[in-house]
Design a protein around this motif. Sequence first.
Motif, short mmCIF file in Angstrom:
data_model
loop_
_atom_site.label_atom_id
_atom_site.label_comp_id
_atom_site.label_asym_id
_atom_site.label_seq_id
_atom_site.Cartn_x
_atom_site.Cartn_y
_atom_site.Cartn_z
N LYS A 61 -21.09 -24.55 -81.68
CA LYS A 61 -21.27 -23.52 -80.65
C LYS A 61 -21.59 -24.16 -79.30
N ILE A 62 -22.52 -25.10 -79.29
CA ILE A 62 -22.95 -25.71 -78.03
C ILE A 62 -21.83 -26.53 -77.40
N SER A 63 -21.10 -27.31 -78.22
CA SER A 63 -20.03 -28.15 -77.67
C SER A 63 -18.89 -27.31 -77.11
N ALA A 64 -18.53 -26.22 -77.83
CA ALA A 64 -17.46 -25.34 -77.34
C ALA A 64 -17.89 -24.63 -76.06
N ALA A 65 -19.13 -24.17 -76.03
CA ALA A 65 -19.64 -23.50 -74.84
C ALA A 65 -19.68 -24.44 -73.65
N THR A 66 -20.09 -25.68 -73.88
CA THR A 66 -20.18 -26.66 -72.79
C THR A 66 -18.79 -27.02 -72.27
N ILE A 68 -15.96 -25.27 -72.29
CA ILE A 68 -15.32 -24.21 -71.50
C ILE A 68 -16.03 -24.03 -70.16
N SER A 69 -17.34 -24.28 -70.14
CA SER A 69 -18.07 -24.17 -68.88
C SER A 69 -17.68 -25.28 -67.91
N LEU A 70 -17.54 -26.49 -68.42
CA LEU A 70 -17.10 -27.60 -67.57
C LEU A 70 -15.69 -27.36 -67.06
N GLY A 71 -14.83 -26.85 -67.92
CA GLY A 71 -13.47 -26.54 -67.49
C GLY A 71 -13.45 -25.46 -66.43
N THR A 72 -14.30 -24.46 -66.60
CA THR A 72 -14.39 -23.39 -65.60
C THR A 72 -14.85 -23.93 -64.26
N TYR A 73 -15.84 -24.81 -64.29
CA TYR A 73 -16.37 -25.35 -63.04
C TYR A 73 -15.35 -26.23 -62.31
N SER A 74 -14.44 -26.84 -63.08
CA SER A 74 -13.44 -27.70 -62.44
C SER A 74 -12.41 -26.90 -61.65
N GLY A 75 -12.38 -25.56 -61.86
CA GLY A 75 -11.54 -24.72 -61.00
C GLY A 75 -10.36 -24.10 -61.70
N HIS A 94 -15.62 -13.50 -70.95
CA HIS A 94 -14.68 -14.61 -71.14
C HIS A 94 -15.26 -15.64 -72.09
N GLY A 95 -16.53 -16.00 -71.90
CA GLY A 95 -17.17 -16.94 -72.81
C GLY A 95 -17.26 -16.38 -74.22
N LEU A 96 -17.60 -15.10 -74.32
CA LEU A 96 -17.72 -14.42 -75.60
C LEU A 96 -16.40 -14.45 -76.37
N GLN A 97 -15.30 -14.30 -75.66
CA GLN A 97 -13.99 -14.27 -76.30
C GLN A 97 -13.41 -15.68 -76.47
N MET A 142 -21.40 -19.71 -61.03
CA MET A 142 -21.83 -18.53 -61.76
C MET A 142 -20.96 -18.31 -63.00
N ALA A 143 -19.64 -18.45 -62.85
CA ALA A 143 -18.73 -18.26 -63.97
C ALA A 143 -18.99 -19.29 -65.07
N ALA A 144 -19.24 -20.54 -64.69
CA ALA A 144 -19.52 -21.58 -65.68
C ALA A 144 -20.79 -21.25 -66.47
N PHE A 145 -21.82 -20.80 -65.77
CA PHE A 145 -23.09 -20.48 -66.44
C PHE A 145 -22.91 -19.32 -67.42
N PHE A 146 -22.26 -18.25 -66.98
CA PHE A 146 -22.13 -17.08 -67.85
C PHE A 146 -21.09 -17.30 -68.95
N ASN A 147 -20.13 -18.19 -68.73
CA ASN A 147 -19.26 -18.60 -69.83
C ASN A 147 -20.08 -19.26 -70.93
N LEU A 148 -21.02 -20.10 -70.53
CA LEU A 148 -21.90 -20.80 -71.47
C LEU A 148 -22.73 -19.80 -72.26
N VAL A 149 -23.34 -18.85 -71.55
CA VAL A 149 -24.17 -17.84 -72.21
C VAL A 149 -23.33 -16.98 -73.16
N GLY A 150 -22.18 -16.52 -72.66
CA GLY A 150 -21.33 -15.66 -73.48
C GLY A 150 -20.86 -16.33 -74.75
N ALA A 151 -20.60 -17.63 -74.67
CA ALA A 151 -20.11 -18.36 -75.84
C ALA A 151 -21.14 -18.40 -76.97
N LEU A 152 -22.41 -18.24 -76.63
CA LEU A 152 -23.47 -18.33 -77.64
C LEU A 152 -23.90 -16.97 -78.18
#
Length: 334
Positions: free
Chosen positions: A221-226, A228-235, A188-191, A46-56
């Motif tokens: 935008k897409i690369s930065a969002a992706t 941070i989302s991958l990093g979030t999912y890694s824990g 978090h994604g937004l910031q 969930m955090a990875a997904f919403f980080n992605l959305v927030g980043a955009l």
Amino acid sequence: MELVLVVVVVALALGFDYTNGFHDAANAIATSVSTRALTPRAALLMAAFFNLVGALLGTEVATTIAEEIIDIGSVDAHEALVVVLAALVGAITWNLITWRLGLPSSSTHAIIGGLTGAGLASGVTVFWTSIWDKVVLPMVFSPIIGFFGAFAVMVGVLWLFRNAAPAKTFRRFRIAQTASAAGMALGHGLQDAQKTMGVILLALVAGGYHPDDGDIPLWVKISAATAISLGTYSGGWRIMRTLGRRIIELDPARGFVAETVSAVVLYVNAFALHAPVSTTHTITSAVMGVGATKRVSAVRWGVAKSIGAAWVMTIPAAALVAAVMYWILWPILR
């Protein structure tokens, strides 16, 4: 040579974004996991997904990082790229040190410290007024607002539900925590993802691959969002344990309030003030605020003191590493 440096800086910036994700994953989900509102894996997804959305959702914070910390236009393109490279190395180094120690320090202040240190070492113009207004003041006031805001809201919640059955109330707050954790991840994604966008934009402008006043490219935008989302999912389990359990034993109501207040602070700073505030500082202070409503001694202030020391050290430590890296890299790459 400039093209190679631009590619290296962009790759390193995305690497920083990835470390930001696993370093700060705890910001969004530690409280929900510690109260068992969400399982760790579900919380990470969930955090990875919403980080992605927030980043955009916006670019205001990215613009602040790109234009209001240092003036790379005062040096030639080649040196400007080395400055940004050294700044990233400083920020990543501090992120990895604090992650290894399990301390929830600020990736925001790590990259700002890195840019400032590399800027000072290279002699480029540092916008001290902007740093004071957009970095130092929010750094001081956001945790204060997070603490007292969370304390006040929690007192209100305790009064509102003073006659309710505890078991039933906690079940409802566990459900509500799904929404509050999502809101925190969005903030978090937004910031934080926007800070990486700003660094990449700095590199592109320095290398002559983007106009000074141009919009941030979609691929950035897409690369930065992706990333941070991958990093979030890694824990980020070390920091998660500190934030979710070592400061205070949280219940679902306190977890919900801490996340909600923190998310509001992040949104206001991003959309209204365009200030790159620390998600780490905000959620940690909110956790302390809700914990203090039990009793002051319920908060493990010794752990809080260690976290506070890491906060104070982040900007100067990242700045020092970045400055040293500039002094090493510039003679080699000039």
